[in-house]
Write a protein that holds these residues in place. Structure first.
Motif, PDB file in Angstrom:
ATOM      1  N   LYS A  36       1.928   5.565  -0.309  1.00 52.00           N
ATOM      2  CA  LYS A  36       1.759   6.831   1.322  1.00 52.00           C
ATOM      3  C   LYS A  36       0.326   7.031   0.518  1.00 52.00           C
ATOM      4  O   LYS A  36      -0.175   7.198  -0.635  1.00 52.00           O
ATOM      5  N   ARG A  45      -1.726   6.201   5.368  1.00 57.05           N
ATOM      6  CA  ARG A  45      -2.201   5.210   5.200  1.00 57.05           C
ATOM      7  C   ARG A  45      -3.472   4.793   5.785  1.00 57.05           C
ATOM      8  O   ARG A  45      -3.790   5.112   6.788  1.00 57.05           O
ATOM      9  N   LEU A  68       0.732  -1.517   0.335  1.00 60.22           N
ATOM     10  CA  LEU A  68      -0.007   0.238   0.097  1.00 60.22           C
ATOM     11  C   LEU A  68       0.587   1.221  -0.304  1.00 60.22           C
ATOM     12  O   LEU A  68       1.795   0.987   0.816  1.00 60.22           O
TER      13      LEU A  68
END
Length: 373
Positions: A286, A311, A284
């Motif tokens: 930023k 996140r 994932l």
């Protein structure tokens, strides 16, 4: 009640009498006049999808309650499953809805109260007072709880969307899951030009991947262990459709990092395990959003540093009012493609098919089952 054809007093249906006990049997046709809602109409069902949540009801779970209320609620006996359906309006309670008679429609499978704080603040999908087809929510005590694994199903006129001629009923029966996919995509804060990862490329994951492409995400990556799911995703133009069968989590992370070095802007997890959460958080980017679509009553562990740099992890529940017309527009215009999904079965085959699905005898070769009448 005003009808455009003779409606029998009984009908064949598939009834979830208790967990793991499905019966094909004759039951009374729904008494729509007795439900106390003049907006009620009767649909002659032409197609009904088998949803993954139906398998969870079959096993004794209540996924609607888990996602909407955040807790388990026991299911009543004698539920007629089925909430993904399309058909023709054959009866209405109120004359004001007589214009729908004979019209082919895709109905929204639920009605919210419009009065609670969630409804008043535009979060109808979280309404605790929802009346829902296909499980017991909101119906009080009934002999049989309405759903569309039957020749007829009740619906609400205000929630019936007329279908164009170019959308067959078996594809229109996918409208519920497609509206869910639109809602999930919005929950994931998809940004045009930013990459998206979908973990689990079954019907929900496939629909989300298509929605992400429609919203401008690039590239869109889908991973799954099913060759069927990967083949269908590839056919539909998903940028990277990766078969992860036999790969451990670290190998999957390396493969994904090789495609997108700076991380994904949105990750959609339709699997909902500790491993899928770990993979999703590892890649994932930023200010990215991870959406868990498979909420279970289970503890999950992760290091809080993994959601640094803004996140976030969130969930998705049902769909909002505006998601349904978007999904129908995309289906009508070919921006949602579902014809490759479908394997047709008959209503009387449903009890056997559920047993086979649970024991994995079908080996996931059937991507999405639809009951045709």
């Amino acid at each position: 009640m005003i009808s455009c054809e003779t409606i029998p007093s009984t009908m064949p249906a598939v009834v979830l009498e208790s967990p793991r006990n499905l019966a094909y049997r004759e039951i009374p046709v729904w008494p729509i006049e007795s439900y106390g809602d003049p907006d009620m109409v009767m649909i002659k069902v032409e197609a009904c999808g088998i949803c993954g949540s139906d398998l969870r009801y079959y096993a004794g779970e209540n996924p609607w309650a888990q996602h909407t209320l955040g807790k388990h609620v026991d299911n009543p006996p004698n539920i007629v499953l089925g909430h993904e359906f399309a058909g023709t309006v054959v009866a209405v309670v109120d004359e004001r809805n007589s214009h729908l008679l004979g019209k082919r429609v895709a109905p929204v499978c639920s009605k919210t109260c419009g009065e609670c704080s969630e409804c008043r603040q535009g979060r109808e999908q979280l309404c605790a007072n929802t009346i829902h087809l296909g499980h017991g929510q909101g119906w009080g005590t009934q002999l049989f709880y309405p759903g569309a694994y039957a020749c007829y199903a009740p619906a609400w006129a205000q929630n019936c969307y007329e279908l164009p001629d170019n959308v067959p009923s078996e594809e229109a029966a996918m409208m519920d899951i497609l509206a869910v996919c639109v809602h999930v995509a919005h929950r994931g804060d998809i940004q045009p030009g930013r990459p998206v990862l979908v973990i689990g490329a079954g019907p929900a994951g496939n629909g989300i991947a298509q929605a992400a492409k429609n919203m401008g995400a690039c590239p869109v990556v889908a991973i799954d262990v099913s060759p069927t799911a990967i083949e269908i995703a590839s056919k539909q133009g998903i940028d990277y459709a990766i078969n992860t069968a036999g790969l451990d989590a670290e190998s999957i992370k390396r493969n994904l990092a090789g495609i997108v070095q700076e991380g994904f802007g949105s990750v959609f997890d339709s699997v909902g395990t500790q491993e899928s959460l770990d993979i999703g958080l590892s890649v994932l980017g930023k200010a990215g959003t991870l959406v868990n679509m498979a909420v279970h009553d289970a503890d999950m562990r992760f290091n809080f540093m993994r959601i640094g740099s803004e996140r976030k992890i969130t969930t998705s529940c049902n769909f909002a009012v505006g998601d349904y017309p978007i999904a129908l527009s995309w289906l009508k215009n070919g921006r949602f493609q579902v014809s490759d999904w479908l394997t047709k079965i008959a209503l009387e085959d449903v009890p056997r098919v559920f047993k086979e699905l649970e024991s994995a005898k079908l080996n996931r070769k059937a991507f999405k089952l639809v009951i045709v009448f």
